[in-house]
Design an enzyme around this catalytic site. Structure first.
Site, PDB file in Angstrom:
ATOM      1  N   GLU A   1       0.852  -1.190   0.000  1.00  0.00           N
ATOM      2  CA  GLU A   1       0.000   0.000   0.000  1.00  0.00           C
ATOM      3  C   GLU A   1       0.894   1.249   0.000  1.00  0.00           C
ATOM      4  OE1 GLU A   1      -3.732   1.420   2.860  1.00  0.00           O
ATOM      5  OE2 GLU A   1      -2.120   0.199   3.700  1.00  0.00           O
TER       6      GLU A   1
ATOM      7  N   LYS B   1      -9.588   1.601  -1.597  1.00  0.00           N
ATOM      8  CA  LYS B   1      -9.790   1.090  -0.246  1.00  0.00           C
ATOM      9  C   LYS B   1     -11.172   1.471   0.291  1.00  0.00           C
ATOM     10  CE  LYS B   1      -7.175   0.928   4.095  1.00  0.00           C
ATOM     11  NZ  LYS B   1      -5.963   1.474   4.766  1.00  0.00           N
TER      12      LYS B   1
ATOM     13  N   CYS C   1      -5.124  -3.643   3.219  1.00  0.00           N
ATOM     14  CA  CYS C   1      -4.791  -3.364   4.614  1.00  0.00           C
ATOM     15  C   CYS C   1      -5.988  -3.531   5.560  1.00  0.00           C
ATOM     16  CB  CYS C   1      -4.169  -1.979   4.721  1.00  0.00           C
ATOM     17  SG  CYS C   1      -3.219  -1.714   6.242  1.00  0.00           S
TER      18      CYS C   1
END
Length: 267
Positions: free
Chosen positions: A45, A115, A153
């Site tokens: 990321e 995300k 994540c």
């Protein structure tokens, strides 16, 4: 049923607040991974740009989806005959950014993921700087017949994201991360990677930042939750071979995707 194998590499490195330096480091890592046979190279990321703590420079260094960083990845992928997944700080409106992942080969973009779950936890406030991605879709792409799905994540803590990906046909979950260090965070990271693999009966391919910012421990997990390759806490590369027939065998013995009685519905 998909057949065949795909060699994947997870590259654990620490992106910095210098876009040119990040591209140079990525070039070195992809070259090394390709030399080891990787057809898919996964980077963390925020690979294009990262600053800790987050500040206004994120927006100042954000790029368009088809900007210099993605074009650099395309050239790199073409040169090495690989698919590359990396985190992109993507430009958004009103001085904010999108925390995006791009999957790129030599022809261009294969998939884009933004995300969905922002890291407003453990004393952090990612939403101060970042615009969340839309829910309800699944970003997937295919390498040598094996379908991969993208998540990022903090999404790892939400099993619904992985379920959405396997519902879209994913046999492997790709998880670039910047998993912030803290009490029990390494334990959470390793446990959640294994859990997502077990419940999805899919491979998990995860690339984190090294310490001291991240926890490290980038890894490739098999469909039964066993780590088959990994990195420690420093920079490094781990390579593993994913076998589509192994996914099929596990899903035959443990048909949790077929037997479940609930579906995922976005809020």
């Amino acid at each position: 049923m998909t057949t065949g194998t795909v060699t994947v590499a997870v590259c654990q490195f620490a992106p910095v607040d210098d876009r040119a330096a990040n591209r140079e480091r990525i070039g070195e890592l992809v070259a090394r991974a390709a030399q080891r046979g990787a057809r898919l190279v996964v980077l963390p990321e925020y690979s294009s740009y990262f600053v800790d703590p987050m500040d206004e420079t994120l927006a100042a260094n954000a790029e368009e989806l088809d900007g210099a960083f993605t074009e650099w990845l395309r050239e790199l992928a073409g040169r090495h005959g690989a698919v590359i997944v990396a985190g992109l700080v993507e430009r958004a409106d009103a001085g904010r950014i999108r925390n995006a992942l791009v999957a790129v080969d030599g022809t261009g973009l294969l998939a884009v993921y933004r995300k969905q779950h922002l890291y407003d936890a453990f004393g952090q406030s990612e939403s101060r700087w970042i615009e969340a991605g839309e829910v309800g879709g699944a970003a997937t792409f295919v390498v040598d017949g094996l379908r991969f799905g993208l998540m990022t994540c903090y999404d790892l803590r939400f099993p619904e994201v992985a379920r959405t990906l396997v519902d879209a046909g994913a046999e492997a979950l790709v998880v670039p991360a910047e998993w912030v260090r803290g009490p029990l965070k390494e334990h959470h990271w390793n446990s959640l990677l294994a859990a997502r693999a077990i419940e999805s009966t899919a491979y998990v391919v995860a690339a984190d930042h090294p310490t001291p910012v991240g926890v490290g421990h980038s890894a490739v997990i098999d469909p039964q939750g066993v780590a088959i390759a990994g990195v420690g806490t420093g920079e490094g590369i781990a390579v593993a071979e994913l076998d589509a027939e192994a996914v099929a065998r596990v899903r035959e013995v443990n048909p949790v995707l077929r037997l479940r009685r609930y579906r995922v519905v976005p809020r």
